[in-house]
Design a protein around this motif. Structure first.
Motif, short mmCIF file in Angstrom:
data_model
loop_
_atom_site.label_atom_id
_atom_site.label_comp_id
_atom_site.label_asym_id
_atom_site.label_seq_id
_atom_site.Cartn_x
_atom_site.Cartn_y
_atom_site.Cartn_z
N ARG A 30 -6.11 -8.42 3.73
CA ARG A 30 -5.92 -7.60 2.52
C ARG A 30 -5.11 -6.35 2.80
O ARG A 30 -5.05 -5.45 1.97
CB ARG A 30 -7.28 -7.21 1.92
N GLY A 31 -4.49 -6.27 3.96
CA GLY A 31 -3.66 -5.12 4.27
C GLY A 31 -4.49 -3.85 4.35
O GLY A 31 -5.61 -3.85 4.87
N LEU A 32 -3.96 -2.77 3.80
CA LEU A 32 -4.67 -1.50 3.81
C LEU A 32 -5.64 -1.48 2.62
O LEU A 32 -5.22 -1.53 1.47
CB LEU A 32 -3.69 -0.33 3.71
N VAL A 33 -6.91 -1.41 2.92
CA VAL A 33 -7.94 -1.37 1.88
C VAL A 33 -8.46 0.06 1.77
O VAL A 33 -9.04 0.61 2.70
CB VAL A 33 -9.09 -2.34 2.21
N TRP A 34 -8.22 0.66 0.61
CA TRP A 34 -8.66 2.03 0.34
C TRP A 34 -10.04 1.96 -0.31
O TRP A 34 -10.25 1.15 -1.22
CB TRP A 34 -7.65 2.73 -0.57
N ALA A 57 0.82 -1.20 0.00
CA ALA A 57 0.00 0.00 0.00
C ALA A 57 0.86 1.26 0.00
O ALA A 57 0.53 2.26 -0.64
CB ALA A 57 -0.93 0.00 1.21
N LEU A 58 1.97 1.22 0.70
CA LEU A 58 2.81 2.40 0.83
C LEU A 58 3.46 2.80 -0.48
O LEU A 58 3.58 3.97 -0.80
CB LEU A 58 3.90 2.15 1.87
N GLN A 59 3.90 1.84 -1.27
CA GLN A 59 4.75 2.15 -2.40
C GLN A 59 3.98 2.35 -3.71
O GLN A 59 4.58 2.61 -4.74
CB GLN A 59 5.80 1.05 -2.57
N THR A 60 2.67 2.25 -3.66
CA THR A 60 1.89 2.36 -4.87
C THR A 60 1.72 3.81 -5.32
O THR A 60 1.40 4.66 -4.52
CB THR A 60 0.50 1.73 -4.65
N ALA A 61 1.90 4.07 -6.60
CA ALA A 61 1.51 5.36 -7.16
C ALA A 61 -0.01 5.40 -7.17
O ALA A 61 -0.66 4.42 -7.53
CB ALA A 61 2.05 5.51 -8.58
N PRO A 62 -0.65 6.53 -6.75
CA PRO A 62 -2.09 6.56 -6.58
C PRO A 62 -2.89 6.11 -7.78
O PRO A 62 -3.89 5.42 -7.64
CB PRO A 62 -2.36 8.03 -6.25
N ALA A 63 -2.47 6.48 -8.98
CA ALA A 63 -3.27 6.17 -10.16
C ALA A 63 -2.98 4.78 -10.72
O ALA A 63 -3.65 4.34 -11.65
CB ALA A 63 -3.05 7.21 -11.25
N LEU A 64 -1.99 4.08 -10.18
CA LEU A 64 -1.66 2.76 -10.67
C LEU A 64 -2.66 1.74 -10.15
O LEU A 64 -2.70 1.44 -8.97
CB LEU A 64 -0.24 2.37 -10.23
N VAL A 65 -3.49 1.23 -11.04
CA VAL A 65 -4.47 0.21 -10.67
C VAL A 65 -4.34 -0.93 -11.66
O VAL A 65 -4.43 -0.73 -12.87
CB VAL A 65 -5.91 0.75 -10.68
N SER A 108 -6.69 -2.33 -2.86
CA SER A 108 -5.60 -2.61 -1.94
C SER A 108 -4.30 -2.50 -2.70
O SER A 108 -4.05 -3.26 -3.64
CB SER A 108 -5.74 -4.00 -1.33
N GLY A 109 -3.44 -1.56 -2.28
CA GLY A 109 -2.24 -1.31 -3.08
C GLY A 109 -2.67 -0.98 -4.50
O GLY A 109 -3.58 -0.18 -4.72
N PRO A 110 -2.07 -1.62 -5.51
CA PRO A 110 -2.49 -1.36 -6.89
C PRO A 110 -3.61 -2.27 -7.37
O PRO A 110 -3.99 -2.24 -8.53
CB PRO A 110 -1.21 -1.64 -7.67
#
Length: 436
Positions: free
Chosen positions: A370-374, A31-39, A75-77
């Motif tokens: 699932r770690g951090l789920v946005w 979750a920390l290292q993901t670029a926001p728009a990267l899905v 979650s993350g990307p």
């Protein structure tokens, strides 16, 4: 489990994601290292997809149809599930996520707004023979406590009476009142305890025991000047709370006036929109802003964009060793403001949004599996209390399936703010410039 197109970057994420999903450290890293728009497109997560369909079906039984509801769960990307995720919808105060992001990009989390206090005349035996001048620097959280501290600092300089006027210049607001004349009247009252009314007395009661009551009487009236007196003598420089602390207060209470003041300094809605789109990499067609507070149906943001902005705020805070929990309310911790009557799972960091026919919720949910789920939920409908209860239950159902994280991940733990009350009225932020 996942049907992804392989590449170097994707392979990296798969490698991280494949290391025991129950290990919170691996998911936190993801979750920390993901670029926001990267899905990354993937086979929808079965738990998220099933829970989402049950949620939408529940809304349908109340006459609330799916085309008016926007959901994004990531979650993350990895996109876990969505409904109308790329469709701009009335976002209400989720707009303040964009304003917070633009403010961070422009000024940085440690920025402090400055308010200058000057004299236009000599100071003799406790009397300023002339005008007292306040030059505002855009502080959106200058409130009673700050005025009281300012008055006490003037008393420490030996000033107890002003024979002239209180002159307001620059961008000065007080108690969320941006009209300079009205703000000046509030400041004049705040500087002199003998003139306090109920509101000032109540806020004084929240200050540490033994805090002096200021006595700076001003004989004249409040006046507004476009240009500061060139012969003024600088007395004090008042430093605001840090931008991070200001944004926390704005978001906890979803304060529209603060968001509008910050937005104006940032260049208005067009500038905030452009910064948000550029920072997240989301098309600006998914971020439509008429203002920077969220008031009105013209502010429309896609769930994907709102999620990307929340993640971008987290990324912008990393160099300051802060997290989104330092800028937004945390369920179970910030028992005030917009979360006071909510049942969002404990540890979730969220931003609410409400209009007459809109209820929205965005944030991040710490889970074991699932770690951090946005997530982002944007509901259209008139049954606001029912919609809020449904959002809380939806998150609780997801957490039931994925299990609560045994500890709050350090990635979204409050680091510097929220452990103690925000230090409004701290005399240490008044820098004395006048040497007599």
């Amino acid at each position: 489990m996942l049907d992804l197109i392989s590449s170097g970057l994707v392979g990296f994420w798969l490698g991280v994601a494949g290391i025991h999903p129950e290990a919170s450290a691996a998911w936190e890293l993801l979750a920390l290292q993901t670029a926001p728009a990267l899905v990354l497109n993937s086979v929808p997560d079965s738990v998220a997809a099933t829970t989402l369909q049950q949620y939408l079906q529940g809304l349908k039984t109340k006459g609330i149809t799916s085309p008016e509801q926007g959901i994004w769960i990531q979650s993350g990307p990895l996109l876990l599930s969505e409904n109308n995720g790329r469709v701009p919808l009335p976002a209400a105060s989720l707009t303040k996520i964009a304003t917070s992001l633009a403010a961070l990009k422009t000024w940085g989390a440690n920025h402090r707004f400055q308010t200058l206090i000057s004299a236009a005349g000599p100071i003799q035996k406790g009397v300023l023979e002339g005008d007292l001048i306040v030059t505002g620097g855009g502080d959106p959280l200058f409130v009673w406590e700050e005025a009281i501290a300012l008055g006490n600092s003037l008393n420490r300089l030996g000033i107890s009476r002003v024979t002239g006027n209180l002159v307001v210049t620059g961008n000065f607001a007080m108690n969320y009142q941006s009209d300079p004349l009205k703000a000046g009247e509030l400041l004049k009252q705040g500087l002199d305890a003998s003139t306090w009314k109920a509101a000032a007395k109540m806020q004084y009661s929240t200050l540490p025991p033994g805090t002096p009551k200021p006595r700076v009487s001003i004989a004249g009236t409040v006046q507004v000047a476009a240009i500061a007196n060139p012969k003024q003598i600088l007395l004090l420089r008042h430093h605001s709370l840090s931008l991070a602390q200001i944004l926390k207060e704005m978001n906890v209470y979803s304060n529209n006036e603060m968001a509008q003041m910050l937005g104006q300094m940032l260049g208005g809605a067009p500038s905030v929109r452009q910064i948000a789109a550029t920072t997240t990499g989301v098309p600006d067609s998914e971020i439509l802003l008429g203002n920077t507070s969220g008031l009105g149906m013209e502010n429309q943001i896609s769930p994907r964009a709102a999620c990307a902005m929340f993640m971008a705020v987290q990324r912008e805070l990393l160099p300051y060793k802060l997290s989104v929990a330092d800028l937004f309310p945390v369920s179970g911790r910030d028992r005030r403001g917009t979360l006071e009557l909510r049942h969002v799972p404990a540890g979730a960091v969220v931003k609410t949004g409400t209009l007459n026919e809109v209820s929205a919720l965005a944030g991040v949910l710490p889970t074991r599996d699932r770690g951090l789920v946005w997530f982002v939920i944007i509901n259209r409908g008139w049954q606001l209390e029912s919609l809020r209860a449904g959002q809380d239950k939806f998150l609780q159902n997801l957490l039931h399936e994925w299990h609560a994280s045994p500890v709050i991940p350090t990635a979204i733990a409050p680091h510097a703010i929220g452990v103690t009350p925000t230090p409004l009225g701290a005399a240490s932020r008044n820098e004395i410039l006048y040497k007599g």
